[in-house]
Design an enzyme around this catalytic site. Structure first.
Site, PDB file in Angstrom:
ATOM      1  N   ASP A 121       0.792  -1.230   0.000  1.00 21.37           N
ATOM      2  CA  ASP A 121       0.000   0.000   0.000  1.00 21.37           C
ATOM      3  C   ASP A 121       0.822   1.277   0.000  1.00 21.37           C
ATOM      4  OD1 ASP A 121       1.112  -0.014   2.511  1.00 21.37           O
ATOM      5  OD2 ASP A 121      -0.720  -0.620   3.546  1.00 21.37           O
ATOM      6  N   GLU A 171      -0.655  -8.993  -0.986  1.00 15.19           N
ATOM      7  CA  GLU A 171      -1.128  -8.372   0.264  1.00 15.19           C
ATOM      8  C   GLU A 171      -2.336  -7.456  -0.021  1.00 15.19           C
ATOM      9  OE1 GLU A 171       1.746  -7.088   3.608  1.00 15.19           O
ATOM     10  OE2 GLU A 171       0.690  -5.215   3.128  1.00 15.19           O
ATOM     11  N   GLU A 215      -1.837   5.240   3.101  1.00 15.73           N
ATOM     12  CA  GLU A 215      -1.838   3.831   2.682  1.00 15.73           C
ATOM     13  C   GLU A 215      -3.236   3.263   2.464  1.00 15.73           C
ATOM     14  OE1 GLU A 215      -0.054   5.100   5.152  1.00 15.73           O
ATOM     15  OE2 GLU A 215       2.043   4.721   4.625  1.00 15.73           O
ATOM     16  N   HIS A 222       7.045   5.075  12.325  1.00 14.79           N
ATOM     17  CA  HIS A 222       7.262   5.911  11.141  1.00 14.79           C
ATOM     18  C   HIS A 222       5.995   6.448  10.498  1.00 14.79           C
ATOM     19  CE1 HIS A 222       5.800   2.971   8.197  1.00 14.79           C
ATOM     20  NE2 HIS A 222       6.336   2.048   8.961  1.00 14.79           N
ATOM     21  N   ARG A 226       3.026   8.412   8.961  1.00 16.82           N
ATOM     22  CA  ARG A 226       2.827   9.834   8.659  1.00 16.82           C
ATOM     23  C   ARG A 226       1.748  10.467   9.547  1.00 16.82           C
ATOM     24  NH1 ARG A 226       5.456   9.204   3.818  1.00 16.82           N
ATOM     25  NH2 ARG A 226       6.026  11.120   2.737  1.00 16.82           N
ATOM     26  N   HIS A 273      13.916   4.901  12.012  1.00 14.25           N
ATOM     27  CA  HIS A 273      13.623   5.045  10.576  1.00 14.25           C
ATOM     28  C   HIS A 273      14.333   6.297  10.049  1.00 14.25           C
ATOM     29  CE1 HIS A 273      11.200   5.606   6.947  1.00 14.25           C
ATOM     30  NE2 HIS A 273      10.609   4.440   7.155  1.00 14.25           N
TER      31      HIS A 273
HETATM   32  C1  UD1 Z   1       7.065   4.728   3.322  1.00  9.54           C
HETATM   33  C2  UD1 Z   1       5.635   4.390   2.905  1.00  9.54           C
HETATM   34  C3  UD1 Z   1       4.907   3.653   4.028  1.00  9.54           C
HETATM   35  C4  UD1 Z   1       5.714   2.455   4.500  1.00  9.54           C
HETATM   36  C5  UD1 Z   1       7.101   2.923   4.888  1.00  9.54           C
HETATM   37  C6  UD1 Z   1       7.961   1.757   5.286  1.00  9.54           C
HETATM   38  C7  UD1 Z   1       4.346   5.905   1.476  1.00  9.54           C
HETATM   39  C8  UD1 Z   1       3.584   7.166   1.381  1.00  9.54           C
HETATM   40  N1  UD1 Z   1       4.892   5.637   2.650  1.00  9.54           N
HETATM   41  O1  UD1 Z   1       6.998   5.700   4.369  1.00  9.54           O
HETATM   42  O2  UD1 Z   1       3.648   3.196   3.542  1.00  9.54           O
HETATM   43  O3  UD1 Z   1       5.057   1.881   5.596  1.00  9.54           O
HETATM   44  O4  UD1 Z   1       7.724   3.569   3.769  1.00  9.54           O
HETATM   45  O5  UD1 Z   1       9.126   2.149   5.938  1.00  9.54           O
HETATM   46  O6  UD1 Z   1       4.461   5.189   0.500  1.00  9.54           O
HETATM   47  N2  UD1 Z   1      14.583   8.125   3.870  1.00  9.54           N
HETATM   48  C9  UD1 Z   1      15.945   8.027   3.689  1.00  9.54           C
HETATM   49  N3  UD1 Z   1      16.462   6.811   3.304  1.00  9.54           N
HETATM   50  C10 UD1 Z   1      15.695   5.710   3.129  1.00  9.54           C
HETATM   51  C11 UD1 Z   1      14.314   5.820   3.336  1.00  9.54           C
HETATM   52  C12 UD1 Z   1      13.762   7.038   3.700  1.00  9.54           C
HETATM   53  O7  UD1 Z   1      16.674   8.993   3.845  1.00  9.54           O
HETATM   54  O8  UD1 Z   1      16.229   4.656   2.814  1.00  9.54           O
HETATM   55  C13 UD1 Z   1      14.007   9.443   4.241  1.00  9.54           C
HETATM   56  C14 UD1 Z   1      14.052  10.443   3.070  1.00  9.54           C
HETATM   57  O9  UD1 Z   1      14.289  11.723   3.569  1.00  9.54           O
HETATM   58  C15 UD1 Z   1      12.610  10.337   2.526  1.00  9.54           C
HETATM   59  C16 UD1 Z   1      11.841  10.154   3.800  1.00  9.54           C
HETATM   60  O10 UD1 Z   1      12.635   9.276   4.603  1.00  9.54           O
HETATM   61  O11 UD1 Z   1      12.215  11.488   1.817  1.00  9.54           O
HETATM   62  C17 UD1 Z   1      10.436   9.613   3.631  1.00  9.54           C
HETATM   63  O12 UD1 Z   1      10.403   8.438   2.852  1.00  9.54           O
HETATM   64  P1  UD1 Z   1       8.952   7.983   2.260  1.00  9.54           P
HETATM   65  O13 UD1 Z   1       9.146   6.710   1.505  1.00  9.54           O
HETATM   66  O14 UD1 Z   1       8.304   9.093   1.544  1.00  9.54           O
HETATM   67  O15 UD1 Z   1       8.089   7.742   3.545  1.00  9.54           O
HETATM   68  P2  UD1 Z   1       8.202   6.674   4.700  1.00  9.54           P
HETATM   69  O16 UD1 Z   1       7.822   7.387   5.944  1.00  9.54           O
HETATM   70  O17 UD1 Z   1       9.497   6.000   4.620  1.00  9.54           O
HETATM   71  N1  UDP Z   2      12.691  -4.036   9.734  1.00  7.59           N
HETATM   72  C1  UDP Z   2      14.056  -4.194   9.505  1.00  7.59           C
HETATM   73  N2  UDP Z   2      14.927  -3.369  10.168  1.00  7.59           N
HETATM   74  C2  UDP Z   2      14.509  -2.408  11.035  1.00  7.59           C
HETATM   75  C3  UDP Z   2      13.111  -2.255  11.255  1.00  7.59           C
HETATM   76  C4  UDP Z   2      12.229  -3.078  10.573  1.00  7.59           C
HETATM   77  O1  UDP Z   2      14.473  -5.050   8.726  1.00  7.59           O
HETATM   78  O2  UDP Z   2      15.353  -1.720  11.609  1.00  7.59           O
HETATM   79  C5  UDP Z   2      11.747  -4.897   8.985  1.00  7.59           C
HETATM   80  C6  UDP Z   2      10.676  -5.586   9.792  1.00  7.59           C
HETATM   81  O3  UDP Z   2      11.099  -6.855  10.248  1.00  7.59           O
HETATM   82  C7  UDP Z   2       9.528  -5.697   8.785  1.00  7.59           C
HETATM   83  C8  UDP Z   2       9.714  -4.470   7.908  1.00  7.59           C
HETATM   84  O4  UDP Z   2      11.058  -4.041   8.094  1.00  7.59           O
HETATM   85  O5  UDP Z   2       9.674  -6.845   7.954  1.00  7.59           O
HETATM   86  C9  UDP Z   2       8.748  -3.391   8.310  1.00  7.59           C
HETATM   87  O6  UDP Z   2       9.097  -2.199   7.688  1.00  7.59           O
HETATM   88  P1  UDP Z   2       8.470  -0.809   8.125  1.00  7.59           P
HETATM   89  O7  UDP Z   2       8.111  -0.835   9.562  1.00  7.59           O
HETATM   90  O8  UDP Z   2       9.422   0.235   7.641  1.00  7.59           O
HETATM   91  O9  UDP Z   2       7.183  -0.677   7.190  1.00  7.59           O
HETATM   92  P2  UDP Z   2       5.669  -1.162   7.333  1.00  7.59           P
HETATM   93  O10 UDP Z   2       5.664  -2.634   7.539  1.00  7.59           O
HETATM   94  O11 UDP Z   2       5.048  -0.405   8.451  1.00  7.59           O
HETATM   95  O12 UDP Z   2       5.069  -0.771   6.026  1.00  7.59           O
END
Ligand code: UD1
Ligand code: UDP
Length: 371
Positions: free
Chosen positions: A95, A117, A131, A213, A215, A245
């Site tokens: 999602d 999923e 999501e 994490h 939003r 995160h």
């Molecule tokens: C995203 C997904 C969320 C998912 C989550 C898993 C959307 C809108 N959100 O949220 O559904 O549950 O990932 O973790 O699709 N960043 C880094 N390095 C990384 C990853 C993120 O620097 O490897 C930072 C960047 O500044 C980036 C920000 O995190 O702009 C937000 O990343 P984004 O993918 O937009 O949102 P998440 O909160 O990670």
């Molecule tokens: N996870 C990981 N390292 C971390 C935190 C989470 O590998 O430091 C794994 C966790 O086991 C799960 C997935 O990442 O499989 C969950 O990711 P996240 O919480 O970012 O996203 P969500 O599941 O909420 O979309």
């Protein structure tokens, strides 16, 4: 059959890794992989661990990116990818914004979409945000749906999805988890190396693992949770391990509120094996993560979920997961109850597996080849 798997974030990568391995090994399939890199570092770590080499990489991530950027960049760039790779089918997961934008771009390119999923729902389009809307819209686009559970299947049927297009598979995250457990159990040297790389944990004190994490928690929720963690750390008999995160909205709050406390270990995101190891080692998990809610029941770890809704009601019904929202006092009260009342702890720590049996990947492959 040319099957293109598209994903962009850490959880999608973990959940699609077993599927990609299976597709790559099947003689009837040409397996192609495109990453949007909505996440950069957190995605690359998973690609490395599972040895996935993408055929294309859209590299969309920007510091502090907004939803519009990710949506438009993926939509625009996927059009060219579909034109070049000419897949017969596209596979998306979950999602995220990558999921929706890749599915929509596939629709524009007239490529059929299968959704892994599928069918998770809350009844609030703003929770989780965005999501909940991403997955509803992805359902409308897809013509093959892989819900993890019976309840998710029912959600799809209720929304008018043709039952013949639905196959209940279990969640692929359990395939990944069981594989990680098997690797850890077979390799004590690797476990020792993981242990040495983690903050030194005091055996005499209870251990709480934290992630967060969402939003919808940026507007005060993360801060209220952090205040609760401070109070819990103040008890003196617990230690908190929090892989933070990389989202700047998360890091700023965690570092500001929790950075100075000696019983709170803020660490960078962990690779999958160390994270699974840590989930097994701790007493309690506090999280707003979807994937962690799915994994922890298999490990018999109680989870307090810092959200007001969940699209994963199975473990709540079974009693191992409890929604506590982001109210500081409620979080502290529920965590303290688990720490102080062995009967309450016992009741929430019964291992069970509502999200899958580790064979989701095989069911998905079979359905893809039939469909
Ligand atoms: C995203 C997904 C969320 C998912 C989550 C898993 C959307 C809108 N959100 O949220 O559904 O549950 O990932 O973790 O699709 N960043 C880094 N390095 C990384 C990853 C993120 O620097 O490897 C930072 C960047 O500044 C980036 C920000 O995190 O702009 C937000 O990343 P984004 O993918 O937009 O949102 P998440 O909160 O990670
Ligand atoms: N996870 C990981 N390292 C971390 C935190 C989470 O590998 O430091 C794994 C966790 O086991 C799960 C997935 O990442 O499989 C969950 O990711 P996240 O919480 O970012 O996203 P969500 O599941 O909420 O979309």
């Amino acid at each position: 059959m040319r099957i293109l798997t598209v994903f962009g974030t850490r959880p999608e990568a973990i959940k699609m890794a077993p599927v990609i391995r299976r597709l790559a090994a099947d003689p009837h399939v040409t397996s192609l992989v495109c990453v949007t890199a909505q996440h950069r570092q957190m995605l690359d770590r998973v690609l490395g661990v599972f040895a996935i080499r993408p055929d294309c990489d859209l590299d969309v991530m920007r510091e502090g990116q907004g939803l519009t950027w990710v949506t438009t960049a993926v939509l625009e760039r996927m059009a060219a990818v579909y034109a070049e790779l000419k897949p017969d089918r596209v596979l998306v997961q979950g999602d995220t914004t990558t999921t929706l934008a890749a599915a929509l771009a596939a629709f524009y390119a007239r490529v059929p979409v299968a959704h892994v999923e599928a069918g998770l729902r809350t009844d609030d389009v703003y929770s989780p945000w965005p999501e909940e809307m991403n997955r509803r819209l992805t359902t409308r686009i897809a013509n093959l749906h892989f819900p993890p559970t019976e309840a998710a299947r029912r959600n799809l049927v209720r929304e008018g999805v043709e039952p013949s297009q639905i196959v209940v598979t279990g969640n692929t995250v359990i395939d990944a988890l069981l594989e990680a457990i098997a690797i850890l159990d077979a390799d004590p040297a690797q476990v020792a190396a993981i242990e040495a790389s983690l903050p030194r944990l005091d055996l005499g004190r209870r251990k709480i693992l934290v992630t967060g994490h969402r939003r919808e928690n940026f507007d005060g929720g993360l801060d209220r949770v952090a205040q609760g963690l401070l109070q819990l750390a103040g008890r003196g008999d617990v230690q908190i391990i929090y892989p933070v995160h990389l989202n700047p909205n998360v890091r700023q709050v965690a570092e500001k509120v929790l950075g100075a406390h000696s019983s709170i270990h803020l660490i960078p995101p962990l690779d999958y094996l160390p994270f699974v190891h840590l989930m097994r080692r701790v007493d309690l998990i506090i999280t707003d993560s979807g994937g962690v809610q799915e994994e922890a029941p298999s490990l018999g770890k109680p989870v307090l979920v810092t959200r007001d809704t969940t699209e994963r009601p199975e473990a709540v019904a079974a009693g191992t997961v409890k929604l506590v929202g982001t109210d500081t006092a409620l979080l502290v009260a529920e965590a303290s109850r688990l720490l102080d009342d062995p009967a309450a702890y016992e009741q929430m720590s019964i291992a069970h597996n509502p999200y899958g049996d580790g064979m989701a990947t095989g069911r998905i492959l079979e359905a893809l080849l039939k469909g």
